[in-house]
Write a protein that holds these residues in place. Structure first.
Motif, PDB file in Angstrom:
ATOM      1  N   HIS A  74      -4.858 -89.310 -65.989  1.00 34.14           N
ATOM      2  CA  HIS A  74      -3.689 -89.813 -64.961  1.00 34.14           C
ATOM      3  C   HIS A  74      -4.412 -90.299 -63.496  1.00 34.14           C
ATOM      4  O   HIS A  74      -5.460 -90.492 -63.560  1.00 34.14           O
ATOM      5  N   ILE A  75      -3.607 -90.869 -62.797  1.00 37.79           N
ATOM      6  CA  ILE A  75      -4.077 -91.434 -61.387  1.00 37.79           C
ATOM      7  C   ILE A  75      -3.980 -90.527 -60.343  1.00 37.79           C
ATOM      8  O   ILE A  75      -2.915 -89.447 -60.056  1.00 37.79           O
ATOM      9  N   GLU A  76      -4.905 -90.229 -59.694  1.00 38.71           N
ATOM     10  CA  GLU A  76      -5.032 -89.452 -58.389  1.00 38.71           C
ATOM     11  C   GLU A  76      -4.511 -90.160 -57.262  1.00 38.71           C
ATOM     12  O   GLU A  76      -4.666 -91.567 -57.058  1.00 38.71           O
ATOM     13  N   LEU A  77      -3.657 -89.457 -56.619  1.00 34.57           N
ATOM     14  CA  LEU A  77      -2.825 -90.135 -55.314  1.00 34.57           C
ATOM     15  C   LEU A  77      -3.637 -89.478 -54.035  1.00 34.57           C
ATOM     16  O   LEU A  77      -3.549 -88.439 -53.909  1.00 34.57           O
ATOM     17  N   LEU A  78      -4.134 -90.242 -53.294  1.00 34.26           N
ATOM     18  CA  LEU A  78      -4.795 -89.904 -51.784  1.00 34.26           C
ATOM     19  C   LEU A  78      -3.986 -90.603 -50.701  1.00 34.26           C
ATOM     20  O   LEU A  78      -4.198 -92.021 -50.781  1.00 34.26           O
ATOM     21  N   TYR A  79      -3.090 -90.065 -49.959  1.00 39.18           N
ATOM     22  CA  TYR A  79      -2.515 -90.591 -48.820  1.00 39.18           C
ATOM     23  C   TYR A  79      -2.029 -91.572 -49.146  1.00 39.18           C
ATOM     24  O   TYR A  79      -1.918 -92.746 -48.685  1.00 39.18           O
ATOM     25  N   ARG A  80      -1.193 -91.594 -50.239  1.00 36.90           N
ATOM     26  CA  ARG A  80      -0.174 -92.782 -50.740  1.00 36.90           C
ATOM     27  C   ARG A  80      -0.966 -93.779 -51.337  1.00 36.90           C
ATOM     28  O   ARG A  80      -0.451 -94.967 -51.348  1.00 36.90           O
ATOM     29  N   ILE A  81      -2.389 -93.717 -51.715  1.00 37.76           N
ATOM     30  CA  ILE A  81      -2.937 -94.733 -52.097  1.00 37.76           C
ATOM     31  C   ILE A  81      -3.355 -94.421 -53.632  1.00 37.76           C
ATOM     32  O   ILE A  81      -3.993 -93.344 -53.820  1.00 37.76           O
ATOM     33  N   TYR A 129     -13.639 -86.422 -51.812  1.00 37.97           N
ATOM     34  CA  TYR A 129     -14.990 -86.775 -51.659  1.00 37.97           C
ATOM     35  C   TYR A 129     -15.364 -88.018 -52.524  1.00 37.97           C
ATOM     36  O   TYR A 129     -15.009 -87.675 -53.774  1.00 37.97           O
ATOM     37  N   VAL A 130     -15.882 -89.071 -51.938  1.00 36.66           N
ATOM     38  CA  VAL A 130     -16.408 -90.244 -52.835  1.00 36.66           C
ATOM     39  C   VAL A 130     -17.958 -90.227 -52.845  1.00 36.66           C
ATOM     40  O   VAL A 130     -18.491 -90.250 -52.009  1.00 36.66           O
ATOM     41  N   GLY A 131     -18.332 -90.191 -54.168  1.00 36.59           N
ATOM     42  CA  GLY A 131     -19.719 -90.188 -54.083  1.00 36.59           C
ATOM     43  C   GLY A 131     -20.377 -91.200 -55.210  1.00 36.59           C
ATOM     44  O   GLY A 131     -19.348 -91.826 -56.057  1.00 36.59           O
ATOM     45  N   GLN A 132     -21.703 -91.507 -55.236  1.00 31.33           N
ATOM     46  CA  GLN A 132     -22.128 -92.233 -56.445  1.00 31.33           C
ATOM     47  C   GLN A 132     -23.147 -91.536 -56.910  1.00 31.33           C
ATOM     48  O   GLN A 132     -24.016 -90.653 -56.476  1.00 31.33           O
ATOM     49  N   THR A 133     -23.675 -92.128 -57.829  1.00 28.86           N
ATOM     50  CA  THR A 133     -24.931 -91.688 -58.950  1.00 28.86           C
ATOM     51  C   THR A 133     -25.324 -92.741 -59.725  1.00 28.86           C
ATOM     52  O   THR A 133     -24.631 -93.318 -60.591  1.00 28.86           O
ATOM     53  N   LYS A 204     -11.596 -97.077 -48.448  1.00 31.40           N
ATOM     54  CA  LYS A 204      -9.886 -97.319 -48.852  1.00 31.40           C
ATOM     55  C   LYS A 204      -9.239 -95.975 -48.804  1.00 31.40           C
ATOM     56  O   LYS A 204      -8.154 -96.152 -48.451  1.00 31.40           O
ATOM     57  N   LEU A 205      -9.952 -95.026 -48.976  1.00 22.82           N
ATOM     58  CA  LEU A 205      -9.374 -93.737 -49.044  1.00 22.82           C
ATOM     59  C   LEU A 205      -9.456 -92.776 -47.763  1.00 22.82           C
ATOM     60  O   LEU A 205      -9.004 -91.748 -47.801  1.00 22.82           O
ATOM     61  N   ARG A 206     -10.244 -93.490 -46.850  1.00 24.96           N
ATOM     62  CA  ARG A 206     -10.506 -92.836 -45.617  1.00 24.96           C
ATOM     63  C   ARG A 206     -11.086 -91.264 -45.593  1.00 24.96           C
ATOM     64  O   ARG A 206     -10.608 -90.640 -44.782  1.00 24.96           O
ATOM     65  N   LEU A 212     -13.997 -85.433 -47.096  1.00 22.40           N
ATOM     66  CA  LEU A 212     -15.249 -84.731 -47.056  1.00 22.40           C
ATOM     67  C   LEU A 212     -16.323 -85.638 -46.836  1.00 22.40           C
ATOM     68  O   LEU A 212     -17.722 -85.020 -46.713  1.00 22.40           O
ATOM     69  N   ASN A 213     -16.265 -86.965 -47.004  1.00 21.12           N
ATOM     70  CA  ASN A 213     -17.558 -87.850 -46.622  1.00 21.12           C
ATOM     71  C   ASN A 213     -17.902 -87.521 -45.260  1.00 21.12           C
ATOM     72  O   ASN A 213     -18.937 -88.243 -44.738  1.00 21.12           O
ATOM     73  N   ARG A 214     -17.209 -87.272 -44.287  1.00 19.94           N
ATOM     74  CA  ARG A 214     -17.548 -87.139 -42.794  1.00 19.94           C
ATOM     75  C   ARG A 214     -18.726 -85.926 -42.666  1.00 19.94           C
ATOM     76  O   ARG A 214     -19.210 -85.610 -41.790  1.00 19.94           O
ATOM     77  N   ILE A 215     -18.742 -85.009 -43.659  1.00 19.38           N
ATOM     78  CA  ILE A 215     -19.801 -83.885 -43.682  1.00 19.38           C
ATOM     79  C   ILE A 215     -21.031 -84.378 -43.725  1.00 19.38           C
ATOM     80  O   ILE A 215     -21.538 -85.236 -44.701  1.00 19.38           O
ATOM     81  N   LYS A 216     -21.846 -83.780 -42.662  1.00 19.26           N
ATOM     82  CA  LYS A 216     -23.418 -84.245 -42.747  1.00 19.26           C
ATOM     83  C   LYS A 216     -24.078 -83.335 -43.714  1.00 19.26           C
ATOM     84  O   LYS A 216     -23.952 -82.278 -43.596  1.00 19.26           O
ATOM     85  N   VAL A 217     -24.766 -83.792 -44.679  1.00 16.01           N
ATOM     86  CA  VAL A 217     -25.357 -83.276 -45.722  1.00 16.01           C
ATOM     87  C   VAL A 217     -27.116 -83.092 -45.385  1.00 16.01           C
ATOM     88  O   VAL A 217     -27.417 -84.109 -44.920  1.00 16.01           O
ATOM     89  N   VAL A 218     -27.608 -81.788 -45.474  1.00 14.26           N
ATOM     90  CA  VAL A 218     -29.043 -82.124 -45.375  1.00 14.26           C
ATOM     91  C   VAL A 218     -29.676 -82.194 -46.691  1.00 14.26           C
ATOM     92  O   VAL A 218     -29.512 -81.625 -47.657  1.00 14.26           O
ATOM     93  N   ARG A 219     -30.661 -83.225 -46.390  1.00 19.21           N
ATOM     94  CA  ARG A 219     -31.497 -83.529 -47.861  1.00 19.21           C
ATOM     95  C   ARG A 219     -32.765 -82.628 -47.848  1.00 19.21           C
ATOM     96  O   ARG A 219     -33.186 -82.044 -46.792  1.00 19.21           O
TER      97      ARG A 219
END
Length: 219
Positions: A74-81, A129-133, A204-206, A212-219
């Motif tokens: 199915h399609i996920e809906l985030l903030y009407r997007i 949260y949007v991520g890549q790998t 796009k998804l803000r 959660l992309n605003r969270i600072k991650v400790v590497r």
């Protein structure tokens, strides 16, 4: 006969066959080339040991090969997007952009909307949260999962290494698990395009502002 043939023709299998099947299983473990047959075989033995499931052996095997932690239907809906998830991708796909949504916060959003008698679109929660790998998706998820582990004293010491773990730790520590996230694969692209595509979907998804992309991650 192959192990898959034995399992798929379960009409002729009875309890006296279990010993023979287990003998085949012992032999099969020595050969990596029949890994898929071995998986069918293992599930078949589970069904055979349960009298209520003998007739439903096919159903016991029906989930084989599916990535149970992935959303793909199915399609996920985030903030009407709308976010279209790629159904062709699996947990073994590489060079992917993925989406994680916290189901705990999603439920909180529904509860708040009901409490104030408004639609869910009027309630904003930081849950995505949007991520890549570049590696296989399942390997990246294992990286997130490791941040949820406790040390010998029962403390979460690695949660700062994952935005998902950090979110759970700060917002709902009673649900400190990767399993509370719904995970989906948005698209696959070349390794050189990963950064650009990740940033495009974050924008796009803000999720860098109300996610959660605003969270600072400790590497």
């Amino acid at each position: 006969y192959s192990l898959r043939f034995i399992i798929s023709n379960n009409q002729c299998i009875n309890y006296s066959s279990i010993t023979k099947l287990e003998k085949h299983l012992t032999i099969a473990r020595k050969f990596t080339r029949i890994t898929r047959d071995l998986a069918y075989f293992n599930k078949g033995l589970v069904a055979l040991r349960d009298p209520d499931r003998i007739d439903g052996l096919g159903r016991a095997l029906s989930g084989f090969g599916k990535c149970v932690w992935l959303i793909s239907d199915h399609i996920e809906l985030l903030y009407r997007i709308g976010v279209y998830l790629d159904k062709t991708l699996t947990c073994k796909s590489k060079n992917v952009i993925y989406l994680a949504q916290c189901s705990v916060c999603q439920q909180e959003k529904k509860d708040l909307a009901a409490e104030f008698n408004t639609c869910e679109d009027n309630v904003v929660t930081e849950d995505s949260y949007v991520g890549q790998t570049m590696s296989e998706a399942r390997i990246r998820m294992n990286g997130h999962r490791s941040a949820f582990k406790r040390n010998e004293n029962g403390d979460y010491v690695a949660y700062m290494k994952s935005a998902l773990a950090q979110h759970c730790y700060e917002q709902h520590p009673n649900h400190m698990s990767l399993s509370v996230f719904k995970l989906g694969l948005i698209k696959s692209c070349s390794a050189m395009q990963l950064d650009r595509e990740e940033n495009r979907f974050i924008s796009k998804l803000r999720t860098e502002v109300i996610g959660l992309n605003r969270i600072k991650v400790v590497r």
